[in-house]
Write a protein that holds these residues in place. Structure first.
Motif, PDB file in Angstrom:
ATOM      1  N   THR A   1       0.803  -1.213   0.000  1.00 41.93           N
ATOM      2  CA  THR A   1       0.000   0.000   0.000  1.00 41.93           C
ATOM      3  C   THR A   1       0.843   1.273   0.000  1.00 41.93           C
ATOM      4  O   THR A   1       0.290   2.348   0.013  1.00 41.93           O
ATOM      5  CB  THR A   1      -0.935   0.029   1.221  1.00 41.93           C
ATOM      6  OG1 THR A   1      -0.139  -0.035   2.414  1.00 41.93           O
ATOM      7  CG2 THR A   1      -1.928  -1.103   1.176  1.00 41.93           C
ATOM      8  N   SER A   2       2.171   1.156   0.021  1.00 36.17           N
ATOM      9  CA  SER A   2       2.985   2.363   0.016  1.00 36.17           C
ATOM     10  C   SER A   2       2.815   3.074  -1.322  1.00 36.17           C
ATOM     11  O   SER A   2       2.766   2.460  -2.371  1.00 36.17           O
ATOM     12  CB  SER A   2       4.460   2.036   0.280  1.00 36.17           C
ATOM     13  OG  SER A   2       4.984   1.263  -0.756  1.00 36.17           O
ATOM     14  N   ASN A   3       2.722   4.371  -1.250  1.00 36.06           N
ATOM     15  CA  ASN A   3       2.507   5.160  -2.457  1.00 36.06           C
ATOM     16  C   ASN A   3       3.763   5.936  -2.842  1.00 36.06           C
ATOM     17  O   ASN A   3       3.689   7.022  -3.370  1.00 36.06           O
ATOM     18  CB  ASN A   3       1.325   6.111  -2.258  1.00 36.06           C
ATOM     19  CG  ASN A   3       1.562   7.067  -1.109  1.00 36.06           C
ATOM     20  OD1 ASN A   3       2.480   6.890  -0.325  1.00 36.06           O
ATOM     21  ND2 ASN A   3       0.733   8.080  -1.008  1.00 36.06           N
ATOM     22  N   TYR A   4       4.927   5.363  -2.548  1.00 33.25           N
ATOM     23  CA  TYR A   4       6.170   6.041  -2.857  1.00 33.25           C
ATOM     24  C   TYR A   4       7.260   5.034  -3.208  1.00 33.25           C
ATOM     25  O   TYR A   4       7.242   3.892  -2.805  1.00 33.25           O
ATOM     26  CB  TYR A   4       6.629   6.910  -1.685  1.00 33.25           C
ATOM     27  CG  TYR A   4       6.548   6.219  -0.344  1.00 33.25           C
ATOM     28  CD1 TYR A   4       7.554   5.372   0.085  1.00 33.25           C
ATOM     29  CD2 TYR A   4       5.458   6.414   0.480  1.00 33.25           C
ATOM     30  CE1 TYR A   4       7.487   4.728   1.290  1.00 33.25           C
ATOM     31  CE2 TYR A   4       5.382   5.774   1.698  1.00 33.25           C
ATOM     32  CZ  TYR A   4       6.401   4.940   2.103  1.00 33.25           C
ATOM     33  OH  TYR A   4       6.323   4.301   3.304  1.00 33.25           O
TER      34      TYR A   4
ATOM     35  N   SER B   1       8.371   5.214   7.654  1.00 33.72           N
ATOM     36  CA  SER B   1       7.313   4.890   6.717  1.00 33.72           C
ATOM     37  C   SER B   1       6.006   5.606   7.073  1.00 33.72           C
ATOM     38  O   SER B   1       5.312   6.122   6.200  1.00 33.72           O
ATOM     39  CB  SER B   1       7.100   3.380   6.696  1.00 33.72           C
ATOM     40  OG  SER B   1       6.006   3.040   5.891  1.00 33.72           O
TER      41      SER B   1
ATOM     42  N   TYR C   1       4.181   8.257   4.764  1.00 33.09           N
ATOM     43  CA  TYR C   1       2.820   7.944   4.352  1.00 33.09           C
ATOM     44  C   TYR C   1       1.875   9.119   4.568  1.00 33.09           C
ATOM     45  O   TYR C   1       0.961   9.331   3.803  1.00 33.09           O
ATOM     46  CB  TYR C   1       2.325   6.717   5.117  1.00 33.09           C
ATOM     47  CG  TYR C   1       1.064   6.113   4.541  1.00 33.09           C
ATOM     48  CD1 TYR C   1       1.091   5.473   3.328  1.00 33.09           C
ATOM     49  CD2 TYR C   1      -0.131   6.202   5.222  1.00 33.09           C
ATOM     50  CE1 TYR C   1      -0.050   4.912   2.793  1.00 33.09           C
ATOM     51  CE2 TYR C   1      -1.278   5.652   4.718  1.00 33.09           C
ATOM     52  CZ  TYR C   1      -1.227   5.004   3.494  1.00 33.09           C
ATOM     53  OH  TYR C   1      -2.376   4.463   2.977  1.00 33.09           O
ATOM     54  N   LYS C   2       2.157   9.918   5.609  1.00 34.45           N
ATOM     55  CA  LYS C   2       1.330  11.097   5.893  1.00 34.45           C
ATOM     56  C   LYS C   2       1.650  12.157   4.884  1.00 34.45           C
ATOM     57  O   LYS C   2       0.977  12.911   4.405  1.00 34.45           O
ATOM     58  CB  LYS C   2       1.601  11.607   7.294  1.00 34.45           C
ATOM     59  CG  LYS C   2       1.108  10.694   8.374  1.00 34.45           C
ATOM     60  CD  LYS C   2       1.423  11.246   9.716  1.00 34.45           C
ATOM     61  CE  LYS C   2       1.009  10.291  10.816  1.00 34.45           C
ATOM     62  NZ  LYS C   2       1.320  10.747  12.127  1.00 34.45           N
TER      63      LYS C   2
END
Length: 149
Positions: free
Chosen positions: A28-31, A144, A148-149
């Protein structure tokens, strides 16, 4: 009969509440994380690289370039009457310099733990390495969550 119905009803209601652990889905990480530079303790840096690669999403368009600086200290807390160390304080400090499209920031995290001396040097070294792995896992999770924020 009422108790069975009540238990079944509660299980059915609680099952549909949508609870999901934070770290249950690692994808689910967006980076995407690219490590530019490592300084400091070699073991900590290798562990950090492994953990950052694990949480990185290589298909993401949002990329962070990170420089890692780590430091590990083993300080004697107490000694016996002969002067031999009895207890140590292990501490790891890892600093991240993060550059990305949305974020240019420096973050630093520190973990420490006390450890009693183990008579077998091999076991003590293995235990220290386990503690280092735990430090890195904890620090990368904190990083992380910040990213994520």
């Amino acid at each position: 009969m009422k108790n069975c119905f009540l238990i079944f009803f509660l299980i059915f209601i609680l099952n549909g509440c949508g609870f999901e652990p934070i770290y249950s889905n690692k994808d689910t990480s967006n980076y995407k994380i690219t490590i530019l530079e490592n300084k400091g303790d070699v073991i900590l840096n290798n562990l950090v690289n492994r953990e950052l690669k694990r949480i990185s999403n290589n298909n993401s368009l949002n990329e962070y370039k990170i420089k890692v600086n780590s430091k590990f200290d083993k300080i004697i807390i107490s000694k016996d009457s002969k002067g031999s160390p009895l207890e140590f304080e292990l501490s790891a400090k890892i600093s991240f310099e993060i550059n990305g499209e949305e974020l240019n920031k420096s973050m630093s995290f520190k973990e420490k733990q006390n450890m009693k001396k183990i008579s077998d040097l091999f076991q003590q070294t293995n235990y220290e390495n386990i503690i280092k792995e735990n430090f890195v896992t904890s620090i990368v999770r904190k990083l992380s969550l910040k990213l994520y924020k």
